[in-house]
Design a protein around this motif. Structure first.
Motif, PDB file in Angstrom:
ATOM      1  N   TRP A  53       0.856  -1.181   0.000  1.00  0.00           N
ATOM      2  CA  TRP A  53       0.000   0.000   0.000  1.00  0.00           C
ATOM      3  C   TRP A  53       0.895   1.235   0.000  1.00  0.00           C
ATOM      4  CZ3 TRP A  53      -5.054   0.201  -0.880  1.00  0.00           C
ATOM      5  CH2 TRP A  53      -5.841  -0.936  -0.644  1.00  0.00           C
ATOM      6  N   PHE A  54       0.480   2.221  -0.755  1.00  0.00           N
ATOM      7  CA  PHE A  54       1.233   3.458  -0.894  1.00  0.00           C
ATOM      8  C   PHE A  54       0.252   4.624  -0.857  1.00  0.00           C
ATOM      9  CE2 PHE A  54       4.945   1.092  -2.138  1.00  0.00           C
ATOM     10  CZ  PHE A  54       4.390  -0.064  -2.651  1.00  0.00           C
ATOM     11  N   ARG A  55       0.775   5.815  -0.619  1.00  0.00           N
ATOM     12  CA  ARG A  55      -0.099   6.973  -0.640  1.00  0.00           C
ATOM     13  C   ARG A  55       0.632   8.164  -1.243  1.00  0.00           C
ATOM     14  NH1 ARG A  55      -0.744   8.088   5.874  1.00  0.00           N
ATOM     15  NH2 ARG A  55       1.303   9.060   6.226  1.00  0.00           N
ATOM     16  N   GLN A  56      -0.174   9.097  -1.729  1.00  0.00           N
ATOM     17  CA  GLN A  56       0.410  10.271  -2.363  1.00  0.00           C
ATOM     18  C   GLN A  56      -0.485  11.488  -2.152  1.00  0.00           C
ATOM     19  OE1 GLN A  56       1.167   9.841  -6.592  1.00  0.00           O
ATOM     20  NE2 GLN A  56       2.740  11.440  -6.537  1.00  0.00           N
TER      21      GLN A  56
ATOM     22  N   ARG B 111       5.082   9.811  -4.149  1.00  0.00           N
ATOM     23  CA  ARG B 111       4.379   8.655  -3.615  1.00  0.00           C
ATOM     24  C   ARG B 111       5.271   7.987  -2.566  1.00  0.00           C
ATOM     25  NH1 ARG B 111       1.195   5.134  -7.945  1.00  0.00           N
ATOM     26  NH2 ARG B 111       0.573   7.285  -8.360  1.00  0.00           N
ATOM     27  N   GLU B 112       4.676   7.568  -1.453  1.00  0.00           N
ATOM     28  CA  GLU B 112       5.443   6.958  -0.378  1.00  0.00           C
ATOM     29  C   GLU B 112       4.841   5.626   0.039  1.00  0.00           C
ATOM     30  OE1 GLU B 112       5.330   9.711   2.892  1.00  0.00           O
ATOM     31  OE2 GLU B 112       3.239   9.275   3.368  1.00  0.00           O
ATOM     32  N   GLY B 113       5.702   4.769   0.538  1.00  0.00           N
ATOM     33  CA  GLY B 113       5.241   3.479   1.015  1.00  0.00           C
ATOM     34  C   GLY B 113       4.534   3.605   2.345  1.00  0.00           C
ATOM     35  N   VAL B 114       3.498   2.811   2.529  1.00  0.00           N
ATOM     36  CA  VAL B 114       2.751   2.757   3.780  1.00  0.00           C
ATOM     37  C   VAL B 114       2.973   1.418   4.471  1.00  0.00           C
ATOM     38  CG1 VAL B 114       0.445   2.785   4.806  1.00  0.00           C
ATOM     39  CG2 VAL B 114       1.000   4.356   2.927  1.00  0.00           C
ATOM     40  N   SER B 115       2.756   0.354   3.727  1.00  0.00           N
ATOM     41  CA  SER B 115       2.887  -0.983   4.295  1.00  0.00           C
ATOM     42  C   SER B 115       2.998  -1.983   3.157  1.00  0.00           C
ATOM     43  CB  SER B 115       1.656  -1.306   5.154  1.00  0.00           C
ATOM     44  OG  SER B 115       1.760  -2.602   5.718  1.00  0.00           O
ATOM     45  N   CYS B 116       3.633  -3.119   3.424  1.00  0.00           N
ATOM     46  CA  CYS B 116       3.718  -4.153   2.412  1.00  0.00           C
ATOM     47  C   CYS B 116       3.703  -5.520   3.086  1.00  0.00           C
ATOM     48  CB  CYS B 116       4.925  -3.973   1.508  1.00  0.00           C
ATOM     49  SG  CYS B 116       6.473  -3.657   2.338  1.00  0.00           S
ATOM     50  N   ILE B 117       3.344  -6.526   2.304  1.00  0.00           N
ATOM     51  CA  ILE B 117       3.175  -7.871   2.845  1.00  0.00           C
ATOM     52  C   ILE B 117       3.777  -8.893   1.912  1.00  0.00           C
ATOM     53  CG2 ILE B 117       0.852  -8.062   1.833  1.00  0.00           C
ATOM     54  CD1 ILE B 117       0.055  -9.656   4.402  1.00  0.00           C
TER      55      ILE B 117
ATOM     56  N   TYR C 253       4.487 -12.341  -0.153  1.00  0.00           N
ATOM     57  CA  TYR C 253       3.532 -13.074  -0.982  1.00  0.00           C
ATOM     58  C   TYR C 253       2.912 -14.242  -0.236  1.00  0.00           C
ATOM     59  CZ  TYR C 253       7.568 -16.168  -1.836  1.00  0.00           C
ATOM     60  OH  TYR C 253       8.651 -16.997  -1.688  1.00  0.00           O
ATOM     61  N   GLY C 254       3.634 -14.821   0.713  1.00  0.00           N
ATOM     62  CA  GLY C 254       3.075 -15.903   1.512  1.00  0.00           C
ATOM     63  C   GLY C 254       2.606 -15.450   2.877  1.00  0.00           C
ATOM     64  N   ALA C 255       2.493 -14.125   3.044  1.00  0.00           N
ATOM     65  CA  ALA C 255       2.099 -13.532   4.330  1.00  0.00           C
ATOM     66  C   ALA C 255       3.051 -13.918   5.453  1.00  0.00           C
ATOM     67  CB  ALA C 255       0.666 -13.910   4.707  1.00  0.00           C
ATOM     68  N   LEU C 256       4.303 -14.167   5.115  1.00  0.00           N
ATOM     69  CA  LEU C 256       5.293 -14.545   6.129  1.00  0.00           C
ATOM     70  C   LEU C 256       5.911 -13.329   6.807  1.00  0.00           C
ATOM     71  CD1 LEU C 256       7.139 -17.433   4.243  1.00  0.00           C
ATOM     72  CD2 LEU C 256       5.283 -17.592   5.916  1.00  0.00           C
ATOM     73  N   ALA C 257       5.703 -12.167   6.250  1.00  0.00           N
ATOM     74  CA  ALA C 257       6.264 -10.948   6.826  1.00  0.00           C
ATOM     75  C   ALA C 257       5.433  -9.758   6.396  1.00  0.00           C
ATOM     76  CB  ALA C 257       7.715 -10.758   6.361  1.00  0.00           C
ATOM     77  N   THR C 258       5.454  -8.749   7.236  1.00  0.00           N
ATOM     78  CA  THR C 258       4.833  -7.468   6.909  1.00  0.00           C
ATOM     79  C   THR C 258       5.791  -6.351   7.286  1.00  0.00           C
ATOM     80  OG1 THR C 258       3.757  -7.355   9.077  1.00  0.00           O
ATOM     81  CG2 THR C 258       2.475  -8.308   7.273  1.00  0.00           C
ATOM     82  N   SER C 259       5.575  -5.218   6.697  1.00  0.00           N
ATOM     83  CA  SER C 259       6.400  -4.066   6.997  1.00  0.00           C
ATOM     84  C   SER C 259       5.515  -2.830   7.009  1.00  0.00           C
ATOM     85  CB  SER C 259       7.509  -3.932   5.953  1.00  0.00           C
ATOM     86  OG  SER C 259       8.362  -2.854   6.247  1.00  0.00           O
ATOM     87  N   TYR C 260       5.823  -1.925   7.942  1.00  0.00           N
ATOM     88  CA  TYR C 260       5.074  -0.680   8.068  1.00  0.00           C
ATOM     89  C   TYR C 260       6.062   0.471   8.064  1.00  0.00           C
ATOM     90  CZ  TYR C 260       1.309  -3.776   9.378  1.00  0.00           C
ATOM     91  OH  TYR C 260       0.370  -4.776   9.368  1.00  0.00           O
ATOM     92  N   ILE C 261       5.683   1.517   7.392  1.00  0.00           N
ATOM     93  CA  ILE C 261       6.576   2.657   7.224  1.00  0.00           C
ATOM     94  C   ILE C 261       6.041   3.855   7.992  1.00  0.00           C
ATOM     95  CG2 ILE C 261       7.732   4.152   5.577  1.00  0.00           C
ATOM     96  CD1 ILE C 261       8.452   1.184   5.327  1.00  0.00           C
ATOM     97  N   GLY C 262       6.905   4.467   8.782  1.00  0.00           N
ATOM     98  CA  GLY C 262       6.597   5.725   9.441  1.00  0.00           C
ATOM     99  C   GLY C 262       5.369   5.683  10.317  1.00  0.00           C
ATOM    100  N   ALA C 263       4.442   6.604  10.048  1.00  0.00           N
ATOM    101  CA  ALA C 263       3.266   6.783  10.897  1.00  0.00           C
ATOM    102  C   ALA C 263       2.282   5.627  10.817  1.00  0.00           C
ATOM    103  CB  ALA C 263       2.565   8.081  10.518  1.00  0.00           C
ATOM    104  N   ALA C 264       2.474   4.703   9.887  1.00  0.00           N
ATOM    105  CA  ALA C 264       1.583   3.546   9.798  1.00  0.00           C
ATOM    106  C   ALA C 264       1.825   2.566  10.944  1.00  0.00           C
ATOM    107  CB  ALA C 264       1.760   2.846   8.459  1.00  0.00           C
TER     108      ALA C 264
ATOM    109  N   PHE D 281      -1.918   1.010  11.540  1.00  0.00           N
ATOM    110  CA  PHE D 281      -2.423   0.332  10.342  1.00  0.00           C
ATOM    111  C   PHE D 281      -2.076  -1.150  10.395  1.00  0.00           C
ATOM    112  CE2 PHE D 281      -1.952   4.338   7.422  1.00  0.00           C
ATOM    113  CZ  PHE D 281      -2.795   5.037   8.284  1.00  0.00           C
ATOM    114  N   THR D 282      -2.918  -1.975   9.773  1.00  0.00           N
ATOM    115  CA  THR D 282      -2.663  -3.400   9.676  1.00  0.00           C
ATOM    116  C   THR D 282      -2.930  -3.860   8.249  1.00  0.00           C
ATOM    117  OG1 THR D 282      -3.343  -3.758  11.970  1.00  0.00           O
ATOM    118  CG2 THR D 282      -3.232  -5.693  10.539  1.00  0.00           C
ATOM    119  N   ILE D 283      -1.911  -4.447   7.637  1.00  0.00           N
ATOM    120  CA  ILE D 283      -2.058  -4.981   6.288  1.00  0.00           C
ATOM    121  C   ILE D 283      -2.364  -6.471   6.373  1.00  0.00           C
ATOM    122  CG2 ILE D 283       0.406  -5.494   5.995  1.00  0.00           C
ATOM    123  CD1 ILE D 283       0.143  -4.577   3.072  1.00  0.00           C
TER     124      ILE D 283
END
Length: 127
Positions: A36-39, A45-51, A53-64, A68-70
């Motif tokens: 997920w990204f926002r602009q 455009r900046e990254g918000v969160s990513c997951i 492909y096998g849902a083995l890891a997630t990442s959250y950027i900054g204020a997320a 936030f939950t992906i």
């Protein structure tokens, strides 16, 4: 042809919540990490969160982080972003996209690493 559609945006008051959805067709959804990204207008455009492909890891950027939950449902070809305690600075167009390498992953959530972008969904937070 890959088709990506975001939904769930809207206008909420500060402190409220929204759940964004992203559906994709034309590719094997579960073979790709997604982000997920926002602009904001006039900003990059900046990254918000990513997951992974096998849902083995997630990442959250900054204020997320912490707000936030992906998540993803591979059977439904759908990506989600639950956003809580929204603040006016979260106002932006939110986009989802697939990682450019099949079965690849990076926790950096960098827009340049992603392809197959949707048109975005507008999130507006009033104070």
């Amino acid at each position: 042809q890959v088709h990506v559609v975001e939904s769930g945006g809207g206008l909420v008051q500060a402190g409220g919540s929204l759940r964004l959805s992203c559906t994709a067709s034309g590719l094997t959804f579960g073979d790709y990490s997604w982000g997920w990204f926002r602009q904001d207008p006039g900003k990059e455009r900046e990254g918000v969160s990513c997951i992974h492909y096998g849902a083995l890891a997630t990442s959250y950027i900054g204020a997320a982080k912490g707000r936030f939950t992906i998540s993803r449902d591979n059977a439904a070809n759908t990506l989600y972003l639950q956003m809580n305690n929204l603040q006016p600075e979260d106002t932006a167009i939110y986009y989802c996209a697939a990682f450019s390498v099949r079965r690849g992953w990076s926790n950096a959530c960098r827009p340049r690493d992603y392809t197959y972008w949707g048109q975005g969904t507008l999130v507006t937070i009033s104070s």
